[in-house]
Structures are given as structure tokens and as C-alpha cells.
Design an enzyme around this catalytic site. Structure first.
Site, PDB file in Angstrom:
ATOM      1  N   HIS A   1       1.942   4.269  -3.031  1.00 30.22           N
ATOM      2  CA  HIS A   1       1.797   5.481  -3.105  1.00 30.22           C
ATOM      3  C   HIS A   1       3.185   6.329  -3.473  1.00 30.22           C
ATOM      4  CE1 HIS A   1      -1.896   6.384  -0.827  1.00 30.22           C
ATOM      5  NE2 HIS A   1      -1.449   5.612  -0.103  1.00 30.22           N
TER       6      HIS A   1
ATOM      7  N   HIS B   1       0.738  -1.248   0.055  1.00 32.69           N
ATOM      8  CA  HIS B   1       0.048   0.212   0.086  1.00 32.69           C
ATOM      9  C   HIS B   1       0.802   1.229  -0.103  1.00 32.69           C
ATOM     10  CE1 HIS B   1      -3.693   2.510   1.686  1.00 32.69           C
ATOM     11  NE2 HIS B   1      -2.605   3.191   1.815  1.00 32.69           N
ATOM     12  N   GLU B   2       1.876   1.382   0.978  1.00 33.75           N
ATOM     13  CA  GLU B   2       2.627   2.723   0.922  1.00 33.75           C
ATOM     14  C   GLU B   2       3.653   2.620  -0.160  1.00 33.75           C
ATOM     15  OE1 GLU B   2       1.584   4.615   3.043  1.00 33.75           O
ATOM     16  OE2 GLU B   2       0.533   3.028   4.307  1.00 33.75           O
TER      17      GLU B   2
END
Length: 156
Positions: A72, A68-69
């Protein structure tokens, strides 16, 4: 920390192979506080993970939080400034990492030492706000609304 760094490197490599372009490997630390599992600081090229939640949810961090990170970071490096959980990020989550594009985690946060504050709305629905949100309300910087009745939340 070593396993987190290795997972981030692996996910960045996967992104490089997918997009056929190099990505700058982000720094990583375990300094994320509160109930947040992780955060990506795009301009700093930094991923912060919550040490306590990481230790309690090790496998889920490797499988969900870290991708998820990284998504980004990859999204920022590839597309520039876009909405944090917008179409580009969602596409990376689904196409590259083959994951659902969840915005929040469902980890048990009772052990992370953050207090919740009770608020209610016009329909008298009880809603718990984090200390961060509570402090914003107290300082007059933010109002929150009930998702059902749209009424402004007030402290109980």
C-alpha cells in the site's frame, strides 16, 4: 517491534530495487486495534500492526501482512492515489512480493476482545457484524446487505 521494522525495511528495499527508485521508509507501531491485522496510513507514511495478532501469528505477519501493508505504501508513493486494493496494488503484491493479493486475513480473532453482533436478512441467513459495523447501523450511518438475497441486515 524490531522484527517488524526490519521486515518493513527489507520489503521497502526490495521495492526500491524492483522499481529503481527510492521509497520513504514508513514509521511503524503496534497500535492497530480490533480484528484488523494491519493498516497503512498513506499520507502519514505509517504502518500500524495489531500487537496481539502479530504475537499470535508472527510468521504470517512477516510473510503476508507486512508485505501487504508495504505494498500500500509503495503503491501510494509510486502511483499516487489509486484504489486501495486495485490493479496497481495487486500488481505489486504479485510481481514484487510473489504473493496472492488477499484483501483480508484468516487469523483467529476470538482473543482480541471484540464483540460480534448477530444480524439477519430476508432469507433469514444469520450474519455476524463487528462492533464497529454494529455501531454504524445503530447511529443510522450505514446499512449492510446480505450477499445472497441482497436484503438489508437487521439486528436479531
Amino acid at each position: 517491534l524490531n522484527s517488524a521494522v526490519a521486515a518493513i525495511e527489507q520489503n521497502c528495499k526490495r521495492a526500491e530495487d524492483y522499481f529503481s527508485v527510492p521509497f520513504s521508509m514508513p514509521d511503524v507501531n503496534l497500535d492497530q486495534r480490533g480484528k484488523i491485522a494491519g493498516s497503512a496510513h498513506l499520507q502519514k507514511n505509517l504502518i500500524k500492526l495489531n500487537r496481539k495478532l502479530f504475537m499470535q501469528n508472527y510468521d504470517d505477519f512477516l510473510k503476508q501482512v507486512i508485505p501487504h501493508e508495504v505494498a500500500h505504501i509503495v503503491c501510494y508513493q509510486h502511483f499516487g492515489r489509486v484504489k486501495p486494493h486495485g490493479a496497481e496494488w495487486q500488481s505489486i503484491m504479485r510481481s514484487l512480493f510473489h504473493l496472492d493479493a488477499h484483501v483480508t486475513h484468516q487469523f483467529d480473532v476470538t482473543d482480541v476482545g471484540m464483540q460480534d453482533f448477530a444480524y439477519q436478512c430476508e432469507c433469514e441467513h444469520l450474519i455476524m457484524l463487528s462492533v464497529v459495523r454494529h455501531n454504524k447501523v445503530k447511529k443510522g450511518k450505514q446499512q449492510y446487505r446480505c450477499q445472497k438475497c441482497k436484503g438489508v441486515l437487521t439486528p436479531c
